[in-house]
Design an enzyme around this catalytic site. Structure first.
Site, PDB file in Angstrom:
ATOM      1  N   PRO A   2      24.195  37.151  54.190  1.00 47.84           N
ATOM      2  CA  PRO A   2      22.929  37.620  53.652  1.00 47.84           C
ATOM      3  C   PRO A   2      21.745  36.788  54.116  1.00 47.84           C
ATOM      4  O   PRO A   2      21.789  35.568  54.106  1.00 47.84           O
ATOM      5  CB  PRO A   2      23.107  37.489  52.136  1.00 47.84           C
ATOM      6  CG  PRO A   2      24.323  36.683  51.923  1.00 47.84           C
ATOM      7  CD  PRO A   2      24.900  36.300  53.226  1.00 47.84           C
ATOM      8  N   GLU A   3      20.712  37.486  54.504  1.00 48.36           N
ATOM      9  CA  GLU A   3      19.436  36.840  54.797  1.00 48.36           C
ATOM     10  C   GLU A   3      18.450  37.260  53.712  1.00 48.36           C
ATOM     11  O   GLU A   3      18.850  37.900  52.745  1.00 48.36           O
ATOM     12  CB  GLU A   3      18.939  37.256  56.191  1.00 48.36           C
ATOM     13  CG  GLU A   3      19.968  37.001  57.287  1.00 48.36           C
ATOM     14  CD  GLU A   3      19.463  37.353  58.675  1.00 48.36           C
ATOM     15  OE1 GLU A   3      18.264  37.225  58.940  1.00 48.36           O
ATOM     16  OE2 GLU A   3      20.289  37.782  59.500  1.00 48.36           O
TER      17      GLU A   3
END
Length: 291
Positions: A2-3
């Site tokens: 996840p960013e």
DNA sequence: GTTCCCCTGCGG
DNA sequence: CCGCAGGGGAAC
């Protein structure tokens, strides 16, 4: 995995299942470096507490409790935070997945990778944290206890400006992509959105930061904010593991222009997108459009 | 600054 | 079998 967009989607969709609820029970797995706070201490500190807030700092989530403790959560590469009611094949192991008929839905059962199970005194849906590779982090902070990981973070990537990037890049020899990935400069950018924003800005990822002009940094900043906002709008990128807390997939992967498109034609000029390594990370760009 | 490591699973 | 994966931190 996840960013910033995926963490923000996670925050928005799990917040209703955390904030305002009182924790009645916590289950953990065996000690590992996922736990910056030992699991037993984590359970003791969380049980009985009311969650009052859930905020995002870069790629970190910070849950505040009614006794002013804070729970720091980082999802690492494969972390998934989701509700007991979520249904998604991305929450299942490959073997469990194969046992499914095409359209079959199956209720998730906590597995060996489910490191945190949180139950609430209202008896409603539990909240799970699953992380196959265990690169995520959990830490319970006492009131006002400092956390260098948070203190080190630079400006949130959604608030970046070209002037900021230009200012911090002078005398920096590193590749401009690595500048974007430095969380102490920009908080929230990861591999996908670094590649995507550099594509849109027409700047080659390997360019030394100090050689990137003010005008180019203005374009990079503009592209970065646009890409991050658009990804949040579309629910994030579900390429391998990312699933929102309600079980839904994001759709930004359908709008990718560079990341993971090795050998496919550039959507602007048709040249094949190439993949190289920059600082050990797979990096994708168009050698014609990006200079 | 690079390089290597943490860990597990998947796809070629 | 090997290489690869939305991250990050420590050691050269």
């Amino acid at each position: 995995m996840p960013e910033l967009p995926e963490v923000e989607i996670t925050r928005r969709r799990i917040a209703p299942l955390l904030v305002g609820r009182r924790i009645s029970g916590v289950t953990t797995t065996r000690d590992s470096y996922l736990y910056l706070t030992p699991p037993a201490q984590l359970r003791r500190g969380l049980e009985g507490r009311l969650v009052t807030d859930l905020a995002r700092r870069g790629k970190y989530l910070v849950a505040t409790l009614d006794d002013a403790q804070r729970l720091l959560i980082h999802l690492g590469m494969t972390g998934q935070l989701f509700a007991e009611t979520a249904t998604s094949v991305r929450l299942l192991s490959a073997t469990a997945r194969q046992a499914l008929a095409p359209e079959e839905q199956v209720r998730f059962a906590p597995d060996a990778h489910t490191h945190l199970q949180v139950a609430f005194d209202d008896g409603g849906p539990r909240v799970f944290l699953r992380d196959v590779r265990k690169f995520g982090k959990l830490r319970l902070l006492g009131p006002d206890e400092p956390e260098p990981r948070l203190d080190r973070l630079g400006v949130d990537a959604l608030a970046v400006s070209g002037e900021l990037l230009f200012a911090v890049s002078r005398r920096r020899k590193l590749a401009v992509k690595n500048l974007l990935l430095d969380q102490s400069i920009l908080a929230g950018v990861g591999n996908i959105y670094a590649d995507e924003s550099l594509f849109l800005a027409g700047v080659r990822p390997t360019r030394r930061a100090l050689r990137v002009t003010r005008a180019e940094f203005a374009r990079i900043a503009e592209a970065l904010v646009a890409v991050l906002r658009r990804s949040i709008e579309t629910g994030g990128s579900s390429i391998r593991d990312f699933v929102a807390p309600d079980g839904s997939d994001g759709h930004y992967q359908d709008e990718r222009r560079a990341y993971g498109r090795t050998g496919e034609p550039c959507l602007v000029c048709g040249t094949a997108i190439v993949r190289i390594l920059v600082g050990q990370r797979g990096t994708h760009y168009c050698r014609r459009c990006q200079r």
